[in-house]
Design a protein around this motif. Structure first.
Motif, PDB file in Angstrom:
ATOM      1  N   ARG A  25       0.960  -1.322   0.068  1.00  0.00           N
ATOM      2  CA  ARG A  25       0.016  -0.057   0.044  1.00  0.00           C
ATOM      3  C   ARG A  25       0.878   1.143  -0.051  1.00  0.00           C
ATOM      4  N   ASN A  26       1.723   1.256   0.811  1.00  0.00           N
ATOM      5  CA  ASN A  26       2.572   2.323   0.901  1.00  0.00           C
ATOM      6  C   ASN A  26       3.549   2.562  -0.552  1.00  0.00           C
ATOM      7  N   GLN A  27       3.881   1.559  -1.116  1.00  0.00           N
ATOM      8  CA  GLN A  27       4.451   1.795  -2.567  1.00  0.00           C
ATOM      9  C   GLN A  27       3.508   2.252  -3.462  1.00  0.00           C
ATOM     10  N   ILE A  28       2.279   1.679  -3.556  1.00  0.00           N
ATOM     11  CA  ILE A  28       1.354   2.324  -4.540  1.00  0.00           C
ATOM     12  C   ILE A  28       1.242   3.878  -4.191  1.00  0.00           C
ATOM     13  N   GLU A  29       0.904   4.232  -3.006  1.00  0.00           N
ATOM     14  CA  GLU A  29       0.632   5.804  -2.526  1.00  0.00           C
ATOM     15  C   GLU A  29       1.637   6.574  -3.091  1.00  0.00           C
ATOM     16  N   SER A  30       2.961   5.878  -3.335  1.00  0.00           N
ATOM     17  CA  SER A  30       4.315   6.700  -3.600  1.00  0.00           C
ATOM     18  C   SER A  30       3.947   7.236  -5.250  1.00  0.00           C
ATOM     19  N   PHE A  31       3.126   6.602  -5.886  1.00  0.00           N
ATOM     20  CA  PHE A  31       2.953   6.928  -7.130  1.00  0.00           C
ATOM     21  C   PHE A  31       2.241   8.126  -7.456  1.00  0.00           C
ATOM     22  N   ASN A  69       0.254   9.339  -9.677  1.00  0.00           N
ATOM     23  CA  ASN A  69      -1.139   9.487 -10.242  1.00  0.00           C
ATOM     24  C   ASN A  69      -1.932   8.179  -9.516  1.00  0.00           C
ATOM     25  N   ALA A  70      -1.694   7.773  -8.253  1.00  0.00           N
ATOM     26  CA  ALA A  70      -2.271   6.746  -7.910  1.00  0.00           C
ATOM     27  C   ALA A  70      -2.638   7.228  -6.281  1.00  0.00           C
ATOM     28  N   GLU A  71      -3.924   6.621  -5.906  1.00  0.00           N
ATOM     29  CA  GLU A  71      -4.799   7.027  -4.486  1.00  0.00           C
ATOM     30  C   GLU A  71      -5.241   5.757  -4.113  1.00  0.00           C
ATOM     31  N   VAL A  72      -4.908   5.107  -2.816  1.00  0.00           N
ATOM     32  CA  VAL A  72      -5.404   4.091  -2.449  1.00  0.00           C
ATOM     33  C   VAL A  72      -6.655   4.749  -1.634  1.00  0.00           C
ATOM     34  N   TYR A  73      -7.720   3.926  -1.673  1.00  0.00           N
ATOM     35  CA  TYR A  73      -8.968   4.320  -1.283  1.00  0.00           C
ATOM     36  C   TYR A  73      -9.645   3.327  -0.072  1.00  0.00           C
ATOM     37  N   GLY A  74      -8.906   2.343  -0.063  1.00  0.00           N
ATOM     38  CA  GLY A  74      -9.061   1.321   1.343  1.00  0.00           C
ATOM     39  C   GLY A  74      -8.654   0.122   1.015  1.00  0.00           C
ATOM     40  N   ASP A  75      -8.587  -0.788   1.890  1.00  0.00           N
ATOM     41  CA  ASP A  75      -7.855  -2.209   1.840  1.00  0.00           C
ATOM     42  C   ASP A  75      -8.614  -3.050   2.508  1.00  0.00           C
ATOM     43  N   SER A  76      -8.294  -4.245   2.560  1.00  0.00           N
ATOM     44  CA  SER A  76      -8.818  -5.420   3.289  1.00  0.00           C
ATOM     45  C   SER A  76      -7.867  -6.139   4.177  1.00  0.00           C
ATOM     46  N   THR A  90      -1.713   1.867 -18.652  1.00  0.00           N
ATOM     47  CA  THR A  90      -1.460   0.521 -18.645  1.00  0.00           C
ATOM     48  C   THR A  90       0.025   0.762 -18.054  1.00  0.00           C
ATOM     49  N   LYS A  91       0.741   1.632 -18.100  1.00  0.00           N
ATOM     50  CA  LYS A  91       2.126   1.517 -17.756  1.00  0.00           C
ATOM     51  C   LYS A  91       2.133   1.401 -15.865  1.00  0.00           C
ATOM     52  N   THR A  92       1.303   2.137 -15.289  1.00  0.00           N
ATOM     53  CA  THR A  92       0.964   2.216 -14.034  1.00  0.00           C
ATOM     54  C   THR A  92       0.717   0.780 -13.486  1.00  0.00           C
ATOM     55  N   ILE A  93      -0.521   0.093 -14.346  1.00  0.00           N
ATOM     56  CA  ILE A  93      -0.974  -1.151 -14.032  1.00  0.00           C
ATOM     57  C   ILE A  93       0.375  -2.148 -14.067  1.00  0.00           C
ATOM     58  N   ASP A  94       1.001  -2.099 -15.056  1.00  0.00           N
ATOM     59  CA  ASP A  94       2.164  -2.838 -15.404  1.00  0.00           C
ATOM     60  C   ASP A  94       3.277  -2.762 -13.996  1.00  0.00           C
ATOM     61  N   ALA A  95       3.606  -1.530 -13.855  1.00  0.00           N
ATOM     62  CA  ALA A  95       4.530  -1.235 -12.673  1.00  0.00           C
ATOM     63  C   ALA A  95       3.749  -1.712 -11.316  1.00  0.00           C
ATOM     64  N   ILE A  96       2.697  -1.778 -11.010  1.00  0.00           N
ATOM     65  CA  ILE A  96       1.984  -2.370 -10.003  1.00  0.00           C
ATOM     66  C   ILE A  96       2.140  -3.794 -10.055  1.00  0.00           C
ATOM     67  N   SER A  97       1.755  -4.329 -10.925  1.00  0.00           N
ATOM     68  CA  SER A  97       1.855  -5.741 -11.309  1.00  0.00           C
ATOM     69  C   SER A  97       3.218  -6.179 -11.059  1.00  0.00           C
ATOM     70  N   ASP A  98       4.312  -5.609 -11.277  1.00  0.00           N
ATOM     71  CA  ASP A  98       5.542  -6.064 -11.253  1.00  0.00           C
ATOM     72  C   ASP A  98       6.357  -5.752  -9.806  1.00  0.00           C
TER      73      ASP A  98
END
Length: 101
Positions: free
Chosen positions: A24-30, A32-39, A57-65
Motif C-alpha cells: 500500500r505504501n509503495q502504491i501511494e508513492s505513485f 497518479n495513484a490514490e489508495v481508497y481502502g484495503d482489506s 497501462t504503464k501504472t498497472i504494469d508497474a504495480i503488477s511487477d
C-alpha cells in the motif's frame, strides 16, 4: 473542440496479506495513484488519474511487477475530455465512460 483528456481508472490489487502495508505504501508513492481502502485479506482499492491510456497501462504494469503482488484487476475506466464535448445536435455535454468488470 477537445483539449486534454483525463483518464480515471479503478483497480483492485491483491497482495499476500502480510505485505499489505508495505505494498500500500509503495502504491501511494505513485504520483497518479490514490489508495481508497484495503482489506485484511490483502485487497487494495486504487484509483488512478492519468493524462492518457498509456499512463494507465504503464501504472498497472508497474504495480503488477511489484514484489508480493498476486493480481491487478482493472475494474473501471472513464475518459473525461476537458472541456466537455458538446453535442452540436443536442447541446448536451457528455464525457466518454467505459466500465470493465
Amino acid at each position: 473542440m477537445l483539449s486534454n483528456e483525463v483518464h480515471i481508472s479503478s483497480l483492485i490489487v491483491h497482495v499476500a496479506p502480510e505485505y499489505l502495508t508495505a505494498t500500500r505504501n509503495q502504491i501511494e508513492s505513485f504520483d497518479n495513484a490514490e489508495v481508497y481502502g484495503d482489506s485484511p485479506e490483502g485487497k487494495i482499492i486504487v484509483v488512478l488519474e492519468t493524462e492518457n491510456q498509456g499512463f494507465v497501462t504503464k501504472t498497472i504494469d508497474a504495480i503488477s511487477d511489484m514484489p508480493n503482488v498476486l493480481n491487478v484487476a482493472l475494474v473501471y475506466h472513464e475518459i473525461d475530455k476537458e472541456p466537455h464535448e458538446i453535442s452540436e445536435a443536442s447541446g448536451v455535454q457528455f464525457s466518454e465512460a467505459e466500465g470493465i468488470s
